[in-house]
Design an enzyme around this catalytic site. Structure first.
Site, PDB file in Angstrom:
ATOM      1  CE1 TYR A  10      38.249  38.113  44.405  1.00  0.00           C
ATOM      2  CE2 TYR A  10      40.156  39.358  44.018  1.00  0.00           C
ATOM      3  CZ  TYR A  10      39.241  38.329  43.512  1.00  0.00           C
ATOM      4  OH  TYR A  10      39.423  37.360  42.565  1.00  0.00           O
ATOM      5  CD  GLU A  66      38.112  34.491  43.328  1.00  0.00           C
ATOM      6  OE1 GLU A  66      37.164  33.453  43.309  1.00  0.00           O
ATOM      7  OE2 GLU A  66      37.804  35.582  42.454  1.00  0.00           O
TER       8      GLU A  66
END
Ligand code: GDP
Ligand code: MN
Length: 398
Positions: free
Chosen positions: A118, A206
């Site tokens: 991530y 993101e």
């Protein structure tokens, strides 16, 4: 302004951030052509068909599917295009899928395991600096990682004077557990990603997952990109990336009329001048036992025309049981606003089917109250104090 995955990836790619390659398509036929072209460009023989909507969690909702040949590309695209995709981030009715991204399969087997990470870039409002937030636990729900294993989420702040420094990119690659080629690839990926974020005036990047392929390439499989609307004047080419099909129709209409409107799920509509007062008014409504149905800042000119447009927008929401008008009259005099409310009410006739509580304070507030109190047959209730307005809201909801 939120972008689709394919648009976000195009921006990343233009700054040298490696991405999972893909081509967007609006019909199953276009999807097949896209897949053929993708094979020519990348040599891939498997594809992922990915629903393009402004919501995450598409995989969980059945909006991301693997296709192992062109027939599957066609049939899966046929299923996904036109579907109402429900994910943990959409409403229960879901979002209509207008387009799919046909992407190369990057989870192919090889020398080493594929790994998902991530990585996001965003502003830390507390320090006023951009930061990279990252975790070795990618691919899944980052909210769940944050809740259960917060020690697996790292942040790296970026000094605006220097930008991201090489040692910071290395620290990130190290914390993600990488070594060798993949380590080097990750440092390049991170530096390019931060540069892309800064140069495109983004509000958020993101990337979940960032993938380490089985042959040690690092690339963005997903891209959630949000751009800073206030900086769009510097990026004329980004303006066309807006997809109003993804936005709330009433919010689009309000924006076109120059009103700052955000739809919420409560029962009391608000019409206020100034964002701060609007926030205060929403708190007041909650205290009075109601729930705000919207945020609406009419700005400086609360004349009859604008008031009428604002009423029309508020009343599009069938949940609205009452409207609270809370205006501070400074340059715009309260009696003018009161006249605006009365005129708008009369113009709209029976379209106004809920009580309106009007609280006007500031220049000519007394005249304004008198003006409203003198009107008969209108379901308009005047108030002077904040608390009084709250009580009147409470009364009409009871
Ligand atoms: P999201 O569910 O909206 O976050 O969409 P993502 O783009 O993150 O995709 C969801 C999931 O699909 C990923 O976490 C992967 O597990 C899977 N996926 C994405 N691309 C590929 C691919 O090329 N091959 C395979 N086998 N799976 C993929
Ligand atoms: Mn994702």
């Amino acid at each position: 302004m939120n972008l689709h995955e394919y648009q976000g990836k195009e921006i990343l790619n233009s700054f040298g951030v490696r991405i999972q390659r893909g081509i967007v398509a609006s019909t199953p036929e276009e999807a097949v052509t896209a897949a053929q072209k993708l094979t020519e460009e990348t040599g891939t023989s498997w594809y992922v068909v990915k629903a393009q909507v402004h919501a995450g969690g598409r995989g969980k909702g059945g909006g991301v599917k693997l296709a192992k040949n062109l027939d599957e590309v066609k049939s899966i695209s046929n299923d996904i295009i036109g579907m109402m995709l429900v994910t943990p981030q959409t409403s229960a009715e879901g979002k209509l899928v207008n387009q799919v991204l046909i992407a190369e399969d990057v989870y192919y087997p090889g020398e080493s395991e594929t790994e998902e990470y991530y990585v996001s870039v965003l502003l830390n409002r507390a320090t006023g600096k951009n930061m990279v937030m990252y975790s070795p636990e990618g691919g899944m729900d980052i909210e769940e990682v944050a809740e259960k294993t917060p020690e697996l989420i790292f942040t790296e702040e970026i000094d605006p004077a220097t930008g991201i420094l090489p040692f910071q990119a290395r620290k990130i690659a190290f914390n993600l557990g990488l070594s060798g080629t993949a380590f080097k690839e990750m440092t390049k990926f991170i530096s390019a990603l931060v540069t892309a974020y800064e140069k495109s005036d983004a509000a958020m990047f993101e990337i979940n997952p960032v993938l380490k392929t089985s042959d040690d390439k690092i690339l963005a499989v997903d891209a959630k990109v949000s751009l800073d609307e206030n900086a769009l004047y510097r990026h004329k080419d980004f303006i066309e990336l807006r997809d109003i099909r993804e936005e709330h129709p009433t919010e689009v209409e309000a924006k076109a009329a120059g009103l700052n409107y955000v739809a919420l799920d409560g029962n009391v509509g608000c019409m206020v001048n100034g964002a701060g007062l609007a926030m205060g008014t929403m708190d007041l409504i909650k205290q009075a036992g109601g729930e705000p149905a919207n945020f609406l800042d009419v700005g400086g000119t609360a004349d009859a025309e604008r008031v009428e447009i604002a009423f029309g927008i508020i009343l599009k929401d069938p949940n609205v049981k009452a409207i609270l008008v809370n205006i501070f009259g400074g340059i715009v005099r309260c009696d003018r606003v009161a006249q605006g409310v009365v005129d708008a009410y009369k113009n709209m006739g029976d379209k106004i089917n809920v009580p309106i509580i009007v609280r006007l304070q500031g220049t000519n507030a007394v005249e304004a109250k008198a003006l409203i109190d003198a009107e008969e047959g209108l379901n308009v209730i005047s108030a002077t104090e904040f608390q009084e307005a709250a009580e009147k809201v409470q009364e009409v909801l009871a």
